[in-house]
Enzyme design. Structure first.
Site, PDB file in Angstrom:
ATOM      1  N   ASP A 120      -8.000  -5.068  14.469  1.00 18.82           N
ATOM      2  CA  ASP A 120      -7.781  -3.727  14.135  1.00 18.82           C
ATOM      3  C   ASP A 120      -7.399  -3.624  12.869  1.00 18.82           C
ATOM      4  O   ASP A 120      -6.359  -3.349  12.395  1.00 18.82           O
ATOM      5  CB  ASP A 120      -6.753  -3.085  15.166  1.00 18.82           C
ATOM      6  CG  ASP A 120      -6.538  -1.674  14.746  1.00 18.82           C
ATOM      7  OD1 ASP A 120      -7.366  -1.079  14.176  1.00 18.82           O
ATOM      8  OD2 ASP A 120      -5.450  -1.120  15.296  1.00 18.82           O
TER       9      ASP A 120
ATOM     10  N   ASP B 264       0.883 -12.616   8.586  1.00 18.54           N
ATOM     11  CA  ASP B 264      -0.456 -12.629   8.399  1.00 18.54           C
ATOM     12  C   ASP B 264      -1.053 -12.923   9.832  1.00 18.54           C
ATOM     13  O   ASP B 264      -0.730 -13.957  10.416  1.00 18.54           O
ATOM     14  CB  ASP B 264      -0.689 -13.473   7.332  1.00 18.54           C
ATOM     15  CG  ASP B 264      -2.241 -13.799   7.020  1.00 18.54           C
ATOM     16  OD1 ASP B 264      -2.950 -13.446   6.039  1.00 18.54           O
ATOM     17  OD2 ASP B 264      -2.609 -14.716   7.915  1.00 18.54           O
ATOM     18  N   ALA B 265      -2.315 -12.149  10.174  1.00 15.69           N
ATOM     19  CA  ALA B 265      -2.632 -12.403  11.298  1.00 15.69           C
ATOM     20  C   ALA B 265      -3.198 -13.756  11.770  1.00 15.69           C
ATOM     21  O   ALA B 265      -3.047 -14.493  12.706  1.00 15.69           O
ATOM     22  CB  ALA B 265      -3.701 -11.419  11.753  1.00 15.69           C
TER      23      ALA B 265
ATOM     24  N   GLU C 102      -0.291   0.815  13.380  1.00 18.17           N
ATOM     25  CA  GLU C 102      -0.176   2.401  13.665  1.00 18.17           C
ATOM     26  C   GLU C 102       0.567   2.557  15.041  1.00 18.17           C
ATOM     27  O   GLU C 102       1.060   3.532  15.416  1.00 18.17           O
ATOM     28  CB  GLU C 102      -1.440   2.979  13.452  1.00 18.17           C
ATOM     29  CG  GLU C 102      -1.356   4.473  13.993  1.00 18.17           C
ATOM     30  CD  GLU C 102      -2.948   4.986  14.022  1.00 18.17           C
ATOM     31  OE1 GLU C 102      -3.814   4.362  13.167  1.00 18.17           O
ATOM     32  OE2 GLU C 102      -3.216   5.820  14.882  1.00 18.17           O
TER      33      GLU C 102
ATOM     34  N   GLN D 223       0.835  -1.180  -0.033  1.00 25.79           N
ATOM     35  CA  GLN D 223       0.094  -0.015  -0.115  1.00 25.79           C
ATOM     36  C   GLN D 223       0.595   1.321  -0.022  1.00 25.79           C
ATOM     37  O   GLN D 223       2.222   1.309   0.477  1.00 25.79           O
ATOM     38  CB  GLN D 223      -0.734  -0.029   1.199  1.00 25.79           C
ATOM     39  CG  GLN D 223      -0.388  -0.409   2.537  1.00 25.79           C
ATOM     40  CD  GLN D 223      -1.205  -1.035   3.460  1.00 25.79           C
ATOM     41  OE1 GLN D 223      -2.191  -0.764   3.552  1.00 25.79           O
ATOM     42  NE2 GLN D 223      -0.600  -1.733   4.632  1.00 25.79           N
TER      43      GLN D 223
ATOM     44  N   ASP E 131       1.473  -7.317  12.455  1.00 23.34           N
ATOM     45  CA  ASP E 131       0.761  -6.746  11.336  1.00 23.34           C
ATOM     46  C   ASP E 131       1.576  -7.158  10.173  1.00 23.34           C
ATOM     47  O   ASP E 131       2.592  -7.702  10.205  1.00 23.34           O
ATOM     48  CB  ASP E 131       0.916  -5.160  11.551  1.00 23.34           C
ATOM     49  CG  ASP E 131       0.173  -4.566  10.342  1.00 23.34           C
ATOM     50  OD1 ASP E 131      -0.563  -3.460  10.952  1.00 23.34           O
ATOM     51  OD2 ASP E 131       0.753  -4.218   9.273  1.00 23.34           O
TER      52      ASP E 131
END
Lengths: 317, 317, 317, 317
Positions: free
Chosen positions: A164, A146-147, A95, A40, A115
């Site tokens: 989240d 990967d969660a 974040e 991203q 994350d």
């Protein structure tokens, strides 16, 4: 040169299409940092109305002046409802603000934050001063993965697991982390006795709650015996936002008891959540309540429901 | 967080009100620098459609990709029309691009650039790499002063005097540098024999030329016996722009001779101006020609004409 | 209610993405009419800066206050260059303004206008009062058909054929009306002796002329022995626009003779085109001239070049 | 013509500056009607995201799809808290929606609606079909007058008085209808025994509640012994909105009793307000509660507090 002069100073704007036909625009002081990961694009903007704003792929993630509403709402209700939360797992949360709120709880001994996007995590670590302390807390274990894979890989149990994540999106992998089977076979087995799961649950406004909020609620209702949806208006999102808590054990929601536990367990003062605020947040309005009661859709692997603008795969999980 | 994901990348925009009812918006890469002087606000933006853009008080001054159209048009026609231009005076021009084009002329021995705003000059010196060489040229004498006061103070004569000023604006002092008396009693006495005056002259489009272009033309016609208006479309201005040359001596405008002088006198290659281009630029369209012929307004101290948005005093002269 | 009051009146805007990173916005008085055909969406807007504006598929077609620049430039140079134009064929032109300008020529005895979109034609007939008279002129034969099919079907010859079509666009059929084979095998055979072809040729600005203008010019150069490109700035398009005339016979371009023919042949007074204006318009600037001279691309059926935003098939031909 | 083609359909937008640095933009279907009174400009827009929208002086007043949140919140809590509301007085309310909600109460025998702007009333009567029935109800007495003058002129008492006015604004007369002396000497004397006053009270978001909401609350607290503030998020306002009820008699707020009274007294079904919704709406969040508790400002004639953008006098009262 000739074209000079004015007085019109607010000439730089951040513009977001909240829906296809709806725009939300903030005057800009500056574009502080830009970056890109394999997943991203990342921007840190300095906006006039909402302070520093983290923007990922052209969508506002959080704004300095009101991110506390989102993060306190995500973290404190489940941790306070639990009698003694010691171990916590965050899916996503790069974040750092979710970790920051969790680490304010004196009961917490171990926090895993998982994350998938290393660059986002590094970007936020570098530029979001407000979370710097959290990133250094020795109780925090930061994992880039990967969660789902991470939860499946681990054998330990958690008192609270927190989602989240981005909303379930068309063509993206994130909706897999909102499905009945994921909740049933991946999340629930990793909760300790009395454990609580909470997830952000998308827009929860008088109209927008039908996009994903009601489905996330209904999906969790298939898996857990106690499910509590709640919501709060977040100015920088131009909408009311939703969260859902779920457990197989009764959830403690009494306002006075919440206030007592806040006093005993949380370092510093909450800016948003207290007992009455949570009472109000978890008492949904008539229209939203009715939609949730009547929702029949359940997220499964082959049957997702989506929200606007989410055409690109998003793997910030 | 939940609000994530997109694909909508062009989220930051520069927006300018060209007129009250007309906006022109550029996608932004970044806001490179911001500053302020006692006179005005200064920004250097990195725009997607036009490259780096210098913005003063919310109005675009010049954009990287097409400033050459403006500056070549301002500088080369008067210098080439003159038989041997050695001494030049720029009123304004703090950006440095006008000086850059003048210093490409091998005949030039001395160039005085007089801008009132030291901070704008310093800002451009620091950030506009394209003009760095010009600012270091030993032929350049940079003066921070009001252009009128400076011209009146000096006793030497100039072969070409160049007005690179803001348009005449309501309530601002700049219109004084467009008046008949200024041209007659300040500019003309400082021109050497065969000397030429040129000024930027505002928008010159099929409609916009009546704002100030026709009046500047008509005012110069009261003072000089040879007056040549010309124009060119500048994409980043979203308009055709105008300039006016004036002299008491016949102006050399022959296309072939211009091409010859370009070859002999100018270092490097022009990107915009050559003989044919100037022929086209100085052959105005029917409507503009008619307006100019019929214009009766003359700028005097007590009787200025203004263009949109120029409410603040602007002293970049 | 409570949210009341202001002073901010310019609250409704028309916004067009001229390029991906460039927007052009007009304050709106009203949205006069909206419609749709099988090919495209149609809107008639009342804008503050440019008067009534015809918008097709979100792109400005023509604006009341400056459409005369486009239509006079398209029509008068070829008709005036011809010694005695009696029969004319328009490909496209459903708006009616091209017909209006043609019918001002006293020499014209027959005009065929062939547009594929009946709804656009009906819409313009109903709402564009300025062209009402033209639509009723007995010399006009209006045909709803594909321009290529219609030209191929007909056996008569025309003194002037006019291409008033959309730009060549990706995935659309219109680029077929800009190819070498179309010019060679469809257009040229339908021109009478001394016949002239003219086409609108897209943006022709200092940068934008490389999008399609230079290729259309070069393609016509492969087919006709005399080819004349020319351009004019159109404020509402925020760009300079281009046209190309072509013939196998020498084109009469002398300014004085053009002025004489205007006086003799055209009813009423031109607002834009006269001899000098055309001299200026057909004398291109250095950069554009060089691009055109060096262009090697030729439009063929299998090898089109496109401009921004034209993803949808457009059949307004 | 050449500039054709696209696919970009959302080209017309309504844009509102919610604050100086914050814009909220709706795609437009059409501009349905425009009008002007001696006091203000009026527009009825057809917007894509929120349906028909009434805009006064460039500020959104109410939008078709969510005006029910505002009007149900304004009307039903005070009427339901009252044991038997028969006579009602609306200050302002020219749109007609407040009257519509009141007239759904079977107990109501007489409703006076007093708006100063006849043109707004006529405009809404003509164009807002949803309120047509209300405007024809024989219980409604419509008066065009200043609300203060009208209340002072009348001698009868009202069970509920409703302030559906613009926010207190700088330089405007409306803030006089929010002052302690107005409440004390004009409103209170016109309330019958057990009477209730309610007013819209401006933005009530986590930050915006300090603009006027907390002051209106504190001012009413000086005059009445029972004061209840409450709020709800209204999507088209991009904010949470506030109302304040006040009485010298205890207010009935029990959720179950409210639900019972809704069933007994109100014709048709509420879309927003029920017992639980009101419980949530009147349980303010921590930050807002604290601000309200600590507010010391009291509106007096010479000491108003204002909100953004309200420079023009607004007399829609």
């Amino acid at each position: 040169n000739g074209n000079a002069v004015g007085g019109q100073r607010k000439s730089c704007w951040y513009e977001e299409e909240i829906e296809e036909n709806l725009r939300w625009c903030f005057a800009l002081n500056s574009i502080l940092h830009t970056g890109a990961s394999q997943y991203q694009d990342i921007q840190l903007l300095d906006t006039k109305p909402f302070g520093k704003a983290l923007v990922i792929d052209g969508k506002l993630q959080s704004a300095e002046i009101d991110e506390f509403v989102y993060h306190e709402s995500l973290v404190h209700p489940p941790l306070l409802s639990h009698p003694n939360p010691k171990t916590i797992f965050i899916m996503g949360g790069g974040e750092g603000s979710t970790a920051r709120e969790i680490l304010r709880h004196k009961t917490v001994q171990k926090l895993v934050m998982c994350d998938i996007d290393q660059e986002v995590v590094e970007f936020c670590k570098s530029y979001l001063a407000v979370n710097r302390e959290a990133f250094c807390d020795p109780r925090l274990e930061l994992v880039i993965n990967d969660a789902r894979a991470e939860l499946e890989r681990r054998e330990e149990l958690y008192d609270v697991i927190i989602g989240d994540l981005a909303d379930p999106i068309e063509g993206g992998p994130c909706y897999q982390l909102y499905t009945k089977s994921f909740y049933e076979f991946t999340v629930k087995p990793r909760l300790s006795k009395g454990g609580i799961f909470v997830t952000q649950a998308g827009p929860a406004g008088i109209f927008s709650h039908t996009e994903v909020f009601s489905c996330i609620y209904n999906t969790l209702r298939q898996v857990f015996s106690h499910v509590v949806p709640y919501s709060a208006h977040i100015p920088s999102y131009a909408d009311t936002w939703g969260w859902v808590m779920a457990s197989d054990f009764p959830l403690m929601l009494n306002a006075d008891e919440l206030d007592l536990r806040i006093k005993l367990r949380i370092k510093g003062e909450n800016r948003y959540i207290d007992g009455k605020t949570f009472t109000s947040a978890s008492t949904l309005s008539k229209a939203v309540r009715n939609s949730l009661d009547n929702e029949t859709h359940v997220y499964t692997e082959g049957n997702a429901r989506f929200i606007y603008g989410h055409g690109t795969a998003y793997k910030h999980k």
